[in-house]
Design an enzyme around this catalytic site. Structure first.
Site, PDB file in Angstrom:
ATOM      1  N   GLU A   1       0.837  -1.211   0.000  1.00 28.04           N
ATOM      2  CA  GLU A   1       0.000   0.000   0.000  1.00 28.04           C
ATOM      3  C   GLU A   1       0.868   1.257   0.000  1.00 28.04           C
ATOM      4  O   GLU A   1       2.077   1.191   0.245  1.00 28.04           O
ATOM      5  CB  GLU A   1      -0.920   0.015   1.223  1.00 28.04           C
ATOM      6  CG  GLU A   1      -0.177   0.115   2.548  1.00 28.04           C
ATOM      7  CD  GLU A   1      -1.059   0.663   3.674  1.00 28.04           C
ATOM      8  OE1 GLU A   1      -1.590   1.778   3.514  1.00 28.04           O
ATOM      9  OE2 GLU A   1      -1.170   0.000   4.712  1.00 28.04           O
TER      10      GLU A   1
ATOM     11  N   LYS B   1      -5.277  10.753   0.897  1.00 31.50           N
ATOM     12  CA  LYS B   1      -5.426   9.400   1.436  1.00 31.50           C
ATOM     13  C   LYS B   1      -6.617   8.776   0.707  1.00 31.50           C
ATOM     14  O   LYS B   1      -7.728   9.286   0.792  1.00 31.50           O
ATOM     15  CB  LYS B   1      -5.673   9.483   2.942  1.00 31.50           C
ATOM     16  CG  LYS B   1      -5.922   8.143   3.606  1.00 31.50           C
ATOM     17  CD  LYS B   1      -6.128   8.316   5.105  1.00 31.50           C
ATOM     18  CE  LYS B   1      -6.800   7.102   5.710  1.00 31.50           C
ATOM     19  NZ  LYS B   1      -7.201   7.335   7.108  1.00 31.50           N
TER      20      LYS B   1
ATOM     21  N   VAL C   1      -5.379   0.299   2.937  1.00 27.93           N
ATOM     22  CA  VAL C   1      -5.523  -1.159   2.827  1.00 27.93           C
ATOM     23  C   VAL C   1      -6.723  -1.482   1.941  1.00 27.93           C
ATOM     24  O   VAL C   1      -6.633  -2.295   1.015  1.00 27.93           O
ATOM     25  CB  VAL C   1      -5.672  -1.804   4.227  1.00 27.93           C
ATOM     26  CG1 VAL C   1      -6.108  -3.261   4.112  1.00 27.93           C
ATOM     27  CG2 VAL C   1      -4.364  -1.703   5.003  1.00 27.93           C
TER      28      VAL C   1
ATOM     29  N   ASP D   1     -17.242   5.166  13.545  1.00 26.54           N
ATOM     30  CA  ASP D   1     -15.981   5.157  12.815  1.00 26.54           C
ATOM     31  C   ASP D   1     -15.450   3.725  12.704  1.00 26.54           C
ATOM     32  O   ASP D   1     -14.827   3.198  13.625  1.00 26.54           O
ATOM     33  CB  ASP D   1     -14.958   6.065  13.508  1.00 26.54           C
ATOM     34  CG  ASP D   1     -13.717   6.276  12.648  1.00 26.54           C
ATOM     35  OD1 ASP D   1     -13.579   5.582  11.616  1.00 26.54           O
ATOM     36  OD2 ASP D   1     -12.887   7.138  13.006  1.00 26.54           O
TER      37      ASP D   1
ATOM     38  N   SER E   1     -13.320   1.383   9.931  1.00 22.47           N
ATOM     39  CA  SER E   1     -12.516   1.501   8.716  1.00 22.47           C
ATOM     40  C   SER E   1     -13.131   0.723   7.556  1.00 22.47           C
ATOM     41  O   SER E   1     -13.613  -0.406   7.729  1.00 22.47           O
ATOM     42  CB  SER E   1     -11.108   0.984   8.979  1.00 22.47           C
ATOM     43  OG  SER E   1     -10.371   0.986   7.770  1.00 22.47           O
ATOM     44  N   ALA E   2     -13.051   1.336   6.375  1.00 26.47           N
ATOM     45  CA  ALA E   2     -13.492   0.647   5.146  1.00 26.47           C
ATOM     46  C   ALA E   2     -12.634  -0.587   4.872  1.00 26.47           C
ATOM     47  O   ALA E   2     -13.021  -1.457   4.090  1.00 26.47           O
ATOM     48  CB  ALA E   2     -13.429   1.613   3.968  1.00 26.47           C
ATOM     49  N   ASP E   3     -11.477  -0.680   5.539  1.00 23.33           N
ATOM     50  CA  ASP E   3     -10.629  -1.871   5.363  1.00 23.33           C
ATOM     51  C   ASP E   3     -11.405  -3.139   5.715  1.00 23.33           C
ATOM     52  O   ASP E   3     -11.218  -4.187   5.088  1.00 23.33           O
ATOM     53  CB  ASP E   3      -9.401  -1.808   6.290  1.00 23.33           C
ATOM     54  CG  ASP E   3      -8.439  -0.684   5.940  1.00 23.33           C
ATOM     55  OD1 ASP E   3      -8.643  -0.012   4.902  1.00 23.33           O
ATOM     56  OD2 ASP E   3      -7.488  -0.476   6.720  1.00 23.33           O
TER      57      ASP E   3
ATOM     58  N   LYS F   1      -3.624  -2.051  15.733  1.00 21.61           N
ATOM     59  CA  LYS F   1      -3.132  -1.191  16.813  1.00 21.61           C
ATOM     60  C   LYS F   1      -4.190  -1.002  17.870  1.00 21.61           C
ATOM     61  O   LYS F   1      -5.368  -0.977  17.563  1.00 21.61           O
ATOM     62  CB  LYS F   1      -2.860   0.197  16.244  1.00 21.61           C
ATOM     63  CG  LYS F   1      -1.551   0.372  15.640  1.00 21.61           C
ATOM     64  CD  LYS F   1      -1.190   1.858  15.742  1.00 21.61           C
ATOM     65  CE  LYS F   1       0.125   2.075  15.056  1.00 21.61           C
ATOM     66  NZ  LYS F   1      -0.017   1.945  13.616  1.00 21.61           N
TER      67      LYS F   1
HETATM   68  N1  PSU Z   1      -2.641   1.467  10.626  1.00 20.65           N
HETATM   69  C1  PSU Z   1      -1.321   1.575  10.750  1.00 20.65           C
HETATM   70  N2  PSU Z   1      -0.616   2.256   9.805  1.00 20.65           N
HETATM   71  C2  PSU Z   1      -1.217   2.814   8.713  1.00 20.65           C
HETATM   72  C3  PSU Z   1      -2.629   2.665   8.584  1.00 20.65           C
HETATM   73  C4  PSU Z   1      -3.291   2.002   9.555  1.00 20.65           C
HETATM   74  O1  PSU Z   1      -0.774   1.088  11.705  1.00 20.65           O
HETATM   75  O2  PSU Z   1      -0.537   3.426   7.880  1.00 20.65           O
HETATM   76  C5  PSU Z   1      -3.309   3.230   7.373  1.00 20.65           C
HETATM   77  C6  PSU Z   1      -3.599   2.099   6.369  1.00 20.65           C
HETATM   78  O3  PSU Z   1      -3.456   2.618   5.068  1.00 20.65           O
HETATM   79  C7  PSU Z   1      -5.047   1.775   6.647  1.00 20.65           C
HETATM   80  C8  PSU Z   1      -5.585   3.131   6.965  1.00 20.65           C
HETATM   81  O4  PSU Z   1      -5.712   1.172   5.567  1.00 20.65           O
HETATM   82  O5  PSU Z   1      -4.582   3.764   7.733  1.00 20.65           O
HETATM   83  C9  PSU Z   1      -6.895   3.078   7.718  1.00 20.65           C
HETATM   84  O6  PSU Z   1      -7.466   4.334   7.758  1.00 20.65           O
HETATM   85  P1  PSU Z   1      -8.952   4.512   8.287  1.00 20.65           P
HETATM   86  O7  PSU Z   1      -8.884   4.139   9.743  1.00 20.65           O
HETATM   87  O8  PSU Z   1      -9.279   5.948   8.071  1.00 20.65           O
HETATM   88  O9  PSU Z   1      -9.785   3.564   7.506  1.00 20.65           O
HETATM   89 MN    MN Z   2     -12.365   6.007   9.895  1.00 16.80          MN
END
Ligand code: PSU
Ligand code: MN
Length: 301
Positions: free
Chosen positions: A25, A86, A106, A138, A140-142, A159
């Site tokens: 990524e 992003k 991701v 909140d 994540s879309a992941d 994390k």
């Molecule tokens: N967690 C990490 N390092 C990162 C990310 C998450 O420890 O760099 C990044 C990844 O690209 C992940 C994104 O897909 O943050 C998730 O963002 P969000 O929570 O806004 O979906």
């Molecule tokens: Mn988010």
């Protein structure tokens, strides 16, 4: 669809020769680590994948194209400019249509890897259900991407800026297997352990590859989380990191950080508060995941 994909020569050759490929990524480069460590790490990680018999494909959005594999210059501009968006799943169409630069999360990297025919993807940590998601929603879309896109994600767990328990519940609901590599519990990124068990433990890449092949043979769409603990010598002390993460969470709230800014804000704060120690740990675990990703891609091929 093919009109949007732009393969580097290295990745194109690998595809033509059916060589193993590992997707990487780019949000981790643009928003996860400071320059120049980010670019150095990206290069190092790519090199490690090559050393272990696979071809790296770092993915990003540039000039209206989905880049599968980046040149030196592309990597540098991604890591060293302040107008990189992003890019998660929802951002891809707009960024492509307006020819802006986007670093894939991701979720977006999984989308692009699948379009490119790549099954294995290595990174640091996945996004998940945030603490307090009961009120903020909140998530994540992941996680939705893992539910639907056929790409396995090698990571060091989630994390504890996240609610790890709720993240696992979400993945369970969506039918996403969480496989621990040589571990019974989900690692928590900086630490090798958390209080949460993984679904399955695998002590070798063959078991993981066979499980993935079986899943996809059965048309059970979606990805898998391959959780790979940070190497012992690079893990951070749990109490210290917990304290720091709590402080970072408080500051995010005080500063009214929302939406896609939450994760980068928290990551930045953790680096600041650990005086860079977390950055070193982050780099080491990404390297470790790249090696496992390469071995897994080789086994799958
Ligand atoms: N967690 C990490 N390092 C990162 C990310 C998450 O420890 O760099 C990044 C990844 O690209 C992940 C994104 O897909 O943050 C998730 O963002 P969000 O929570 O806004 O979906
Ligand atoms: Mn988010």
């Amino acid at each position: 669809m093919k009109q949007y994909l732009s393969f580097s020569e290295e990745v194109l050759t690998a595809k033509q020769n059916n060589q193993p490929i590992v997707a990487l990524e780019s949000t981790i480069i643009s928003h996860g680590m400071p320059y120049p460590k980010n670019v150095e790490t990206a290069r190092l990680v790519e090199e490690l994948i090559r050393e272990h018999g696979a071809v790296p494909a770092t993915i990003a959005i540039m000039n209206g194209e989905i880049k599968i594999g980046l040149s030196e210059e592309e990597l540098e501009s991604l890591g060293n400019s302040d107008h990189v968006a992003k890019a998660s799943r929802r951002d891809l169409p707009y960024l492509l249509a307006t020819k802006q630069m986007g670093a894939t999360t991701v979720a977006a990297t999984m989308v692009c890897a699948e379009l490119a025919g790549i099954k294995i993807f290595a990174t640091g940590g996945i996004g998940g259900v945030h603490r307090g998601a009961e009120t903020t929603m909140d998530i994540s879309a992941d996680l939705e991407e893992l539910a639907q896109t056929n790409v396995a994600v090698v990571c060091a767990g989630a994390k504890s800026i996240l609610d790890i328990g709720l993240t696992l519940e979400f993945l369970e609901t969506k039918g996403v297997p969480v496989i621990g590599y040589e571990t019974d519990v989900l690692p928590a990124f900086y630490t090798r352990t958390s209080e949460f068990p993984v679904n399955f433990r695998a002590n070798d890449v063959e078991t993981i590859a066979n499980t993935l092949n079986t899943k996809w043979d059965l048309n059970l769409n979606g990805g898998a989380v391959i959780a790979n603990p940070i190497p012992k010598e690079h893990g951070l002390p749990e109490e210290e990191i917990t304290m720091i993460i709590n402080k970072a969470l408080r500051e995010a709230e005080e500063n009214n950080i929302h939406g896609k800014d939450v994760t980068p804000f928290l990551l930045g704060k953790v680096v600041e508060l650990t005086e860079g120690k977390s950055l070193e740990a982050n780099i080491e675990l990404v390297k470790n995941n790249a090696i496992l990703g390469a071995k897994l891609a080789v086994e799958l091929a």
